[in-house]
Every structure is written in structure tokens, then in C-alpha cells.
Enzyme design. Sequence first.
Site, PDB file in Angstrom:
ATOM      1  N   TYR A 101      -4.090  -8.170   4.320  1.00 21.53           N
ATOM      2  CA  TYR A 101      -3.106  -8.997   3.618  1.00 21.53           C
ATOM      3  C   TYR A 101      -2.545 -10.066   4.556  1.00 21.53           C
ATOM      4  CZ  TYR A 101      -0.809  -4.941   5.730  1.00 21.53           C
ATOM      5  OH  TYR A 101      -0.454  -3.932   6.580  1.00 21.53           O
ATOM      6  N   SER A 136       0.854  -1.190   0.000  1.00 23.79           N
ATOM      7  CA  SER A 136       0.000   0.000   0.000  1.00 23.79           C
ATOM      8  C   SER A 136       0.888   1.237   0.000  1.00 23.79           C
ATOM      9  CB  SER A 136      -0.882   0.035   1.253  1.00 23.79           C
ATOM     10  OG  SER A 136      -1.752  -1.066   1.274  1.00 23.79           O
TER      11      SER A 136
END
Length: 379
Positions: free
Chosen positions: A379, A157
Amino acid sequence: MAHSAVSQVSVAVAVPVGSDSSIRRSVFKAHTLSFCGTLRAPVLTLDLSTKNARSKKGYTICMSVQQANSPKVAVSPLQLEDAKEPPLNTFKPKEPYTATIASVERLVGPKAPGEVCHVVIDHGGNVPYWEGQSYGVIPPGENPKKPGNPHNVRLYSIASTRYGDSFDGRTASFCVRRALYYDPETGKEDPSKSGVCSNFLCNAKPGDKVKITGPSGKIMLLPEDNPNATHIMIATGTGIAPFRGYLRRMFMESVPTYKFGGLAWLFLGVANSDSLLYDDEFSKYLRDYPDNFRYDTALSREQNNKKGGKMYVQDKIEEYSDEIFKLLDEGAHIYFCGLKGMMPGIQDTLKRVAVERGESWEEKLSQLKKNKQWHVEVY
């Protein structure tokens, strides 16, 4: 509403003990200051052009400028605001972009379990992205499972706005936790099983090359159609990345087309005080924009929840559940980012709160998703 930038200048003059006629009243001139059109009482300001206000006479002139909130930073190129749709997969795994490491900085204190680094990558303005998107990184070397082939792409990210930490649209930042593996029997670190990509990034030096793909992702894009909306952000550890980008866009950067006047409420769960990430930035927003920003931390190794157990981010959510549910009912967006193990505990808490309120969590969740208020990246 966000406060307008108001400056208040205070001047302190230290003089030697005893009488000295060389410091005269004429040094000071009374002015009436105007703050946003509101007249205040006359104040004394120091006329520094006066020959009597010289430090060589032995007088210390100390000036401090206090600001209700700092002026926002100008960003460029503003053409990055022009696109109607986010850029997607500009560079693919078979033809990645070769970027350059600009800097690597340890983010956590000495008592943090594990290491987290802030990695700035220079993409030269060639791989534009929007807040909430991710880049892929292909670490150097070959894939041990497919000899002769490159490593698989690892997604990270992006922790900066589209303008990057240098505000010029040429960089992107990652928040990377170094993944280490310890043998359960010996307790010793086994470098052969350590995270290939996270260690590559944390060990990188300025000037090193890094292959990136993307940008990718639409689920975590910041909805900007209503600049007065409420955004509730829930992060564990490096899941803070997209929210740092949102908050810099809201409170740090001067973006002509996005003037945030709503509420941003950040919940961050980490192990202890030394593990807090970007705390200086968030604390500054809290001082500068107290009506528009709220910031709550859950420190699992330092705080206890109301039952006496460790304080996790879901316990903080429960603490403010009435307020959170009310804001969701009013259309607030809620975002979750971090390790996927965070979600079951959070979902259980929200379900329990909904039942206590006489609501069906399944129905509520379905409605939030339908209204595009529910954003999850784990994740």
C-alpha cells in the site's frame, strides 16, 4: 509436526536450616509419570494433602509448572468455519457498519521512530471475515475535497483471526502507524497534513464509534487445503498485520478443522528493537513450536548487511535464499505485505539470486503466480 502439549511439573520445597523431624519422607510419594505413552523414571512429587506440608510451619512451598508448549485456546462460534467462500463486502461505503472501539494500545517502545498502535474494534459478530482480509474505515468528518461528503474509505489489513483477540468472533484488530507530516523547511509537525484516519484510530477511546466497510480481499487468504504446507511471510512494519492473524490461527487457537503441522517462516523488517511488533507472541511460538516456526528480523538502524550497509528485509531473504528457493520449488507459499516501496528491493534481490542459480526470475515468478504460491499486498 507440531508438538503435543506436554506438561512437566516440578516442585521445590524450601526448609529451614537444621533438623526438623516434622518434615518426613512420607510427604513425598513416588509416581511414574506417563508422557504421551512413554514411561519415564519415577519422580518425587509433593503430597499437599499431608498435614506436614503447611506453610504456617515456616516452610515455603514453591510450585512451578513448565510446559513444552501451552495448550491452545478454545474459540467460538465454530460456525465461522462453515462458510466455503470468504465473506466479501458485507458492508459498503454508502451503508457502513457502525462498530465500537474496544481498546487502543501503543505497540512500540520509546526509541521507535513513530508510533504504532494496536486497535481492537468490536463488530458484535456482525462483520465476519477471514484471516488475510481487510476492513475499510471511514473516519468522522467531511471530505475536504468534496465538502458535504464523508471521507474516502481507508483500507486496513486485519491483524487478528476471524475469532478476534477475545476468541469469541466479535472483534477485529488493526495495526496502525500514526501518520504525521513534518514541514521539510521548519522540521515542525503540521497537524493539518497528518493522516486523518490513522490519527483518528490512534487517538480513539474505548466506546468511540467507528464506521467500517468490507471485509475485502482474497489475495492474502491463508490457503488451508494442505495443513502441512510451508508459508514464507515477509513483512515491513505494519505489514505484519495479516501474518499475526495467520500465526494465531496456526499456533494459538484450537480450531478443530485446521491442525497446522507445516512450516511458517516469518521475516519482519523494522527500524530497531523498539519497533518490533508482536514480538512476545512470535517469540513464544518459537519456544513452543521450534519445528514449525522460524522468525527472522531485519533491524535497519541496528544491524548491518554483509556489505556493511543497513540490514533490510531483502538482505535477510538473500541470506537464506538457497533455502527459500528450495522451499518454493517444493510448493511453498510466499507472502509480502507492507509499504509498496519494499517490493523493488526484494524483487531485485530475488532476480539476482535466480541469475546466480542459473534460473530465469521472470519464468520462476510466472510459475509461482500460476501455481497461486505468490501473494502480495502492498500500500
